[in-house]
Structures are given as structure tokens and as C-alpha cells.
Design a protein around this motif. Structure first.
Motif, mmCIF file in Angstrom:
data_model
loop_
_atom_site.group_PDB
_atom_site.id
_atom_site.type_symbol
_atom_site.label_atom_id
_atom_site.label_comp_id
_atom_site.label_asym_id
_atom_site.label_seq_id
_atom_site.Cartn_x
_atom_site.Cartn_y
_atom_site.Cartn_z
ATOM 1 N N THR A 221 0.963 -1.250 0.187
ATOM 2 C CA THR A 221 -0.283 0.117 0.046
ATOM 3 C C THR A 221 1.005 1.228 -0.276
ATOM 4 N N ARG A 232 -0.233 8.032 2.520
ATOM 5 C CA ARG A 232 -0.582 6.081 2.819
ATOM 6 C C ARG A 232 -1.862 6.634 3.364
ATOM 7 N N ALA A 233 -2.930 7.354 4.115
ATOM 8 C CA ALA A 233 -4.013 7.929 4.601
ATOM 9 C C ALA A 233 -4.558 7.485 3.841
ATOM 10 N N ARG A 234 -3.879 9.197 3.219
ATOM 11 C CA ARG A 234 -5.323 9.687 1.424
ATOM 12 C C ARG A 234 -5.082 8.840 1.048
ATOM 13 N N PHE A 236 -5.398 5.705 0.633
ATOM 14 C CA PHE A 236 -6.181 4.221 1.210
ATOM 15 C C PHE A 236 -7.344 4.935 1.023
ATOM 16 N N LYS A 237 -7.438 6.389 1.750
ATOM 17 C CA LYS A 237 -9.375 7.024 1.758
ATOM 18 C C LYS A 237 -10.010 6.666 -0.019
ATOM 19 N N ARG A 238 -8.904 7.779 -0.589
ATOM 20 C CA ARG A 238 -9.408 7.913 -1.881
ATOM 21 C C ARG A 238 -10.124 6.758 -3.006
ATOM 22 N N VAL A 240 -9.934 3.765 -1.820
ATOM 23 C CA VAL A 240 -11.563 2.926 -1.440
ATOM 24 C C VAL A 240 -12.656 3.460 -2.067
ATOM 25 N N GLU A 241 -12.398 4.775 -2.076
ATOM 26 C CA GLU A 241 -13.918 5.533 -2.565
ATOM 27 C C GLU A 241 -13.858 5.245 -4.129
ATOM 28 N N PRO A 246 -10.251 -2.192 -1.038
ATOM 29 C CA PRO A 246 -8.998 -1.834 -0.729
ATOM 30 C C PRO A 246 -8.408 -2.253 -1.833
#
Length: 309
Positions: A221, A232-234, A236-238, A240-241, A246
């Protein structure tokens, strides 16, 4: 369609095997209701002439279909087609109403339909199904559907043939129409979550193309986020959206599609595993079975049609 996206779409469709069967061809008039629900199969309805309403009691969807329109149901969902927009109750049993009469060029009445079922090859069909909505509608009026309209004309010509048994060519032509439906979805701006919407963002389409080019790369990831120039956080969120799943799950699907193609070509299991990033043959076999429902060795022994489900 951007060249980068077009390359990915063509890659995804390569090797896709679709097998269709025609359930019935004819025309309805008066009060009628048609459905292919409760068969446990994906299905399709082609409107040959007239119009009707496609209705899903479970979602409340009610869409008018005109001559030349086709609806593909990728999963067995409750639905009906009828000449009116009245929505049946969500808990009402799905029933066929009325009698379908033979379709002839000399007597065209009411609404003409060609209906049937289809199934995908297990891989990459599962990859497609995981990233597409329940229903796809090909509109004959769409500016991008010129080629699809030509296929529809051939379907209607076959449907009008004087025969008690529907022409086998209708099923083959409907399969071709489905490919046009997928290409049209990739070009639309209102695409639902899935691979198609993922490709709309340049950072994601570049990543998908890179994964396809180097499936054996260590695509953690963090590595995917770095390629997309995000934290990494941004990322992953974008992701999945946009995709609805994932990054790691998406990566596995892509890798297993590529591995399936290699195995069919006679590549050894250990070599296919290595080329898609697995150092352990057993870990690869587990992932392959989880995604495709078949062991890698079985895929090498079977013709692809035996894996349709």
C-alpha cells in the motif's frame, strides 16, 4: 477515451469469455409482465420494437426502455419489464403475466423482446463483476452507440427470421453488444464505483497501468501511495472511495487475472506465481483459489469454458 485508459480497458476485456443463451424471442401486447429473475443467472433483455419499463422493486428503479435499448443484469436481481411504469410491491412475488407471441415482420404489435441468460468465465469474469453495478443499460440513442446500433440491427434481423427456434446468432450478437456496453461505461462521466471510476483519476489510471506492466513488483500500500504521490492514509481513503474495495484486494484481483492467462498458456504454477509477485507457491495457490474458485493446477488442465459459473 484517453489512450492510457483505453489500453487498460482492452487489457481487461482480453480473454473475457461470455456465453449467452436465448430464453425467448417474441412480442407482447395488452397487459403483460416479463422477468428473468430467480434463475440464479445473469440475464439480458433487448427491446426489438415498441417500448417498456424496466423496474426493480428492491431499489425503486423505474427506467423507460425504447426500441434498440438493451439491459444487462450482471446478477440475479428481482426485476420486471412491463408496458407501464407502475412499480410492483417490493415483497410481491415476481411473476410472468401475458403470452408472448411469435415475432414476424408482417405483424408488429406491442413490445418485441429478446431475452436470455449469460455467464462469465470464472476469471476475469469475477474481476469484472466485482467492479460493475448490477445493471448495465445500452441506449440506442447514445452518441457513442453507433456501432452498438449496428449490432442491434443484426439482432433484430435474426429475431425476424421465420423459425420456431430463436437463431443461435442472437446469443452471439448479444455477447458482442455487452462488450460495447462495457466500453461505453468506461467513457461515461457518471460511472459508479469500480475499475471504471478508478481510471477517471490520472493518478489511479497510471498506477493501474504500472501494476499491469509489473505485477511482480512489491506493490505494498505504501508503494502504491508513493506512485500516486499521496500519503498512505489519503491514498487508501481515495482509492476505496473510487474503487469500492481496498488497494490490496484490487491488486490481488489484477494479479490473479494475469496469472490465469499465464496458466492457460501453459506457464508452470511456480513461474506464474513468481511473475505476479508470490515467492510461495502455496500462498499463490490459496489466493488463486480464493479469487477464482479453482486451484491453479485445475485451470491448467481444464478448457476455459468448464470454469464458467
Amino acid at each position: 477515451m484517453k489512450p492510457q485508459i483505453e489500453r487498460i480497458v482492452h487489457w481487461l476485456l482480453s480473454g473475457l469469455e461470455l456465453q449467452s443463451t436465448v430464453f425467448h424471442v417474441g412480442q407482447y401486447c395488452g397487459r403483460w409482465q416479463a422477468s428473468t429473475s430467480d434463475k440464479g443467472l445473469a440475464s439480458f433483455h433487448v427491446v426489438l420494437h415498441g417500448h417498456c419499463w424496466f423496474k426493480r422493486p428492491d431499489t425503486g428503479e423505474c427506467t423507460r426502455l425504447e426500441a434498440g435499448d438493451t439491459v444487462f443484469l450482471l446478477r440475479d436481481v428481482p426485476h420486471v419489464l412491463s408496458p407501464d411504469a407502475e412499480m410492483p410491491a417490493a415483497d410481491a412475488p415476481i411473476q410472468r403475466i401475458g403470452t408472448m407471441t411469435p415475432l414476424t415482420a408482417s405483424t408488429v404489435v406491442g413490445t418485441g423482446l429478446a431475452c436470455g441468460f449469460f455467464a462469465f468465465d470464472a476469471m476475469p469474469g469475477e474481476l469484472l463483476l466485482s467492479m460493475l453495478p448490477d445493471t448495465l443499460i445500452v441506449r440506442s440513442s447514445s452518441p457513442s452507440s453507433e456501432s452498438a446500433r449496428a449490432v442491434f440491427d443484426l439482432i433484430r434481423a435474426e429475431a425476424l427470421r421465420d423459425s420456431e427456434t430463436p437463431s443461435a446468432l442472437i446469443a452471439r450478437l448479444t455477447e458482442l453488444l455487452f462488450f460495447y456496453a462495457l466500453r461505453e461505461i468506461a467513457e461515461r462521466d457518471d460511472t459508479a464505483a469500480g475499475l471504471w471510476s478508478l481510471l477517471k483519476g490520472s493518478e489511479f489510471s497510471s498506477l493501474v497501468e504500472a501494476i499491469i506492466a509489473e505485477p511482480g513488483h512489491a506493490w505494498s500500500t505504501d508503494a502504491m501511495a508513493a506512485h500516486a504521490h499521496m500519503s498512505r492514509a489519503r491514498f487508501f481513503k481515495r482509492f476505496v472511495e473510487a474503487c469500492g474495495q481496498p488497494p490490496a484486494q484490487f491488486l490481488t484481483l489484477i494479479r490473479m487475472k494475469m496469472a490465469a492467462g499465464m496458466l492457460r498458456e501453459g506457464v508452470s504454477i511456480s513461474r506464474a506465481a513468481e511473475r505476479v509477485g508470490y515467492q510461495s507457491e502455496s500462498a499463490f495457490a490459496q489466493a488463486f483459489k480464493r479469487v477464482t474458485g479453482a486451484q491453479p493446477g485445475a485451470l491448467r488442465r481444464m478448457p476455459s469454458s468448464s470454469l464458467v459459473h
